[in-house]
Design a protein around this motif. Structure first.
Motif, PDB file in Angstrom:
ATOM      1  N   UNK A  96      44.323  41.928  49.429  1.00  0.00           N
ATOM      2  CA  UNK A  96      44.708  41.028  48.234  1.00  0.00           C
ATOM      3  C   UNK A  96      43.866  41.706  47.306  1.00  0.00           C
ATOM      4  N   UNK A  97      42.664  42.220  47.202  1.00  0.00           N
ATOM      5  CA  UNK A  97      41.653  42.937  46.177  1.00  0.00           C
ATOM      6  C   UNK A  97      42.141  43.767  45.955  1.00  0.00           C
ATOM      7  N   UNK A  98      43.256  44.966  46.455  1.00  0.00           N
ATOM      8  CA  UNK A  98      43.949  46.073  45.565  1.00  0.00           C
ATOM      9  C   UNK A  98      44.626  45.828  44.995  1.00  0.00           C
ATOM     10  N   UNK A  99      45.409  44.706  45.692  1.00  0.00           N
ATOM     11  CA  UNK A  99      46.459  44.649  44.917  1.00  0.00           C
ATOM     12  C   UNK A  99      46.172  43.248  43.400  1.00  0.00           C
ATOM     13  N   UNK A 100      45.610  42.833  43.516  1.00  0.00           N
ATOM     14  CA  UNK A 100      44.713  42.149  41.877  1.00  0.00           C
ATOM     15  C   UNK A 100      43.842  43.148  41.327  1.00  0.00           C
ATOM     16  N   UNK A 101      43.362  44.279  41.958  1.00  0.00           N
ATOM     17  CA  UNK A 101      42.785  45.330  40.783  1.00  0.00           C
ATOM     18  C   UNK A 101      44.094  46.312  40.456  1.00  0.00           C
ATOM     19  N   UNK A 102      45.308  46.156  40.935  1.00  0.00           N
ATOM     20  CA  UNK A 102      46.565  47.145  40.279  1.00  0.00           C
ATOM     21  C   UNK A 102      46.768  46.505  38.642  1.00  0.00           C
TER      22      UNK A 102
END
Length: 346
Positions: free
Chosen positions: A129-135
């Protein structure tokens, strides 16, 4: 101890007097910042005290100063996936409006929205979830792991890292380790992508650069500074240790006494550990070489082994960073004053 000593014996800490490895630093950073990186991971290998952690720390510090990067340092002795979820979450709290409903991670891996709506996720889901938001915010994540070990923990983490790469997340990995550990990690059949990961092998520091540093710091004649630099053989820990000792004792001890203290530091901090990790045959070979440049034929005579079997031992110690080739049919110890120190070992 004198105040303001610019040298340090603390492993991993960037010292006040530091010889930068510009080529290695630029290679890794330019790769990670490229539009189409040739690799999302680098492995830094070398003998203890060669400067692996300092190089990794330098790169992490440079990238952490850039707004598009999130840098996460993981502890190789912890559960790496859980540690990553927690530390990534902590770092992302510094990014405004990353999560509309807020975000927190407990030891049990629970994500809770600040609007009162709770949602349970495991650590893998939290990271995703965090990596998707950072992307979406065009941010990149650098993970650093010091002294990586070939454990089930590492296999689990590396396999999960590969999944995140397949999802095209902007995630990068930088690991340090001893030769034997990096070799074991890369040749694990479950971690095939790491087999193709480029490696940085920690070469000795430049003797001219060490000479220049010592000359400037101690206001020495070039010949005296060069004599000090030669003693270190470009070994990063020896550069720091000898500099620290000379700063402390150059006005109270003679040169041989300073060298004796250097031997003690090398023994306590690194050589004892290196010696423990060597086989009996390796130790015999090191004793046969001694403090001189030795010919392969002489070593084989002393050890009563054939010239055809010697390359096997030589290759192993070369990769460990303990010996180096000094010419055709010649080898020497690459670690400064190693022969003098181990001569006293039983």
């Amino acid at each position: 101890m004198k105040k303001d000593n610019p040298f340090t014996l603390t492993f991993g800490k960037q010292p006040g007097e530091y010889i930068s490895r510009y080529e290695n630093t630029d290679t890794i950073i330019s790769t990670f910042e490229a539009d189409n990186p040739i690799s999302n991971a680098y492995l830094i290998e070398g003998v203890r005290g060669s400067g692996k952690t300092v190089l990794m720390t330098t790169i992490a510090n440079i990238l952490s100063e850039k707004t598009e990067w999130v840098v996460v340092d993981l502890n190789s002795t912890q559960d790496l996936v859980e540690d990553f979820a927690q530390r990534l979450s902590d770092e992302c709290r510094k990014i405004p409006n990353l999560f509309k409903n807020g975000f927190s991670v407990s030891a049990g891996g629970i994500s809770i929205g600040l609007n009162g709506i709770g949602q349970t996720q495991d650590n893998v889901g939290i990271i995703d979830s965090i990596l998707a938001s950072l992307k979406k915010k065009n941010k990149k994540v650098l993970i650093t792991i010091d002294e990586a070990m070939p454990t089930e923990n590492m296999r689990h983490f590396a396999s999960q890292f590969q999944i995140y790469l397949r999802k095209d997340y902007q995630i990068f990995l930088l690991m340090t380790g001893l030769y034997e550990n990096i070799y074991a990690i890369q040749n694990d059949p479950a971690l095939t992508f790491l087999l193709r990961t480029p490696k940085i092998n920690m070469e000795p520091l430049s003797i001219p650069q060490i000479t220049k540093q010592y000359k400037s710091i101690f206001n020495l004649e070039i010949e005296d500074a060069h004599k000090m630099a030669i003693v270190t053989k470009g070994y990063a820990f020896a550069f720091q240790a000898l500099g620290m000792l000379y700063y402390e004792y150059n006005d109270s001890l003679d040169w041989d006494e300073i060298l004796s203290k250097l031997d003690d530091l090398l023994d306590d901090f690194v050589y004892k550990k290196i010696w423990e990790g060597l086989s009996e045959k390796d130790r015999d070979l090191i004793r046969a070489i001694g403090s001189k440049v030795a010919s392969v034929s002489d070593i084989c005579d002393v050890l009563q082994i054939s010239n055809t079997s010697f390359p096997r031992y030589k290759e192993r110690l070369l990769k460990k960073g303990v010996i180096s080739v000094a010419g055709r049919g010649l080898v020497e110890l690459s670690l400064p004053r190693f022969a003098e120190v181990v001569e006293l070992y039983p």
